[in-house]
Scaffold this motif. Sequence first.
Motif, short mmCIF file in Angstrom:
data_model
loop_
_atom_site.label_atom_id
_atom_site.label_comp_id
_atom_site.label_asym_id
_atom_site.label_seq_id
_atom_site.Cartn_x
_atom_site.Cartn_y
_atom_site.Cartn_z
N SER A 82 82.04 40.66 -22.33
CA SER A 82 81.86 39.20 -22.85
C SER A 82 82.98 38.84 -23.60
O SER A 82 83.19 37.69 -24.21
CB SER A 82 80.52 38.95 -23.78
N ASP A 83 84.02 39.63 -23.99
CA ASP A 83 85.21 39.45 -24.64
C ASP A 83 86.50 38.91 -23.80
O ASP A 83 86.38 39.15 -22.93
CB ASP A 83 85.73 40.93 -25.25
N ARG A 85 95.09 34.28 -15.02
CA ARG A 85 94.36 34.01 -13.60
C ARG A 85 93.58 32.68 -14.13
O ARG A 85 93.47 32.23 -15.27
CB ARG A 85 93.22 34.95 -13.35
N ARG A 86 92.68 32.23 -13.21
CA ARG A 86 92.05 30.92 -13.29
C ARG A 86 90.74 30.95 -14.42
O ARG A 86 90.93 30.16 -15.06
CB ARG A 86 91.38 30.57 -11.69
N MET A 129 84.60 39.60 -17.79
CA MET A 129 83.62 39.66 -16.58
C MET A 129 84.13 38.71 -15.87
O MET A 129 84.15 38.91 -14.48
CB MET A 129 82.17 39.40 -17.03
N ASN A 130 84.38 37.46 -16.02
CA ASN A 130 84.87 36.34 -15.18
C ASN A 130 86.41 36.42 -14.76
O ASN A 130 86.91 36.16 -13.74
CB ASN A 130 84.83 34.88 -15.84
N TYR A 131 87.16 37.14 -15.67
CA TYR A 131 88.42 37.56 -15.19
C TYR A 131 88.60 38.34 -14.12
O TYR A 131 89.44 38.24 -13.02
CB TYR A 131 89.17 38.13 -16.29
N ARG A 175 79.86 32.78 -7.77
CA ARG A 175 80.05 33.20 -9.21
C ARG A 175 78.82 33.03 -9.97
O ARG A 175 78.40 34.17 -10.70
CB ARG A 175 81.13 32.46 -9.76
N PRO A 176 78.35 32.00 -10.13
CA PRO A 176 77.03 31.67 -11.15
C PRO A 176 75.81 32.57 -10.48
O PRO A 176 75.01 33.13 -11.29
CB PRO A 176 76.72 30.07 -11.13
N ARG A 177 75.65 32.70 -9.21
CA ARG A 177 74.52 33.31 -8.66
C ARG A 177 74.75 34.89 -8.97
O ARG A 177 73.83 35.52 -9.45
CB ARG A 177 74.47 33.13 -7.37
#
Length: 111
Positions: A76-77, A86-87, A93-95, A104-106
């Motif tokens: 989460s950092d 990146r976008r 985690m998202n990176y 992604r949300p699922r």
Amino acid sequence: MPYWFAPASTEKKPEGSPYTSTMVDWKLLSYIQENDEAQRTDGMCPESLSNLFVFDHWDGRYRYFTVALEDGLSPSDKPPAFVQRRRHMEDIMNYCLSLSKNSRPRFLSNL
């Protein structure tokens, strides 16, 4: 990664051995063949995550060799400043996730 790369053996070989096959870590290759991938477990030692080749199942462009564990960071950092832009830079985690906008949300909700 080209298919002809193989892990080198760390065992000392006889001097002047003409066989290149003695330089390959056959035990490791056998383990990899029998175990398609290593699964993360709750009791896993964080240090066991260094010295690995990891890749993104959904997008083969993202391949990494892990070098060391960065103490103090969690999924989460924010990504460290030295990583490529990146976008999705809101958190680690998202990176690292290459799923589409709808997937992604699922995926994140099932963690």
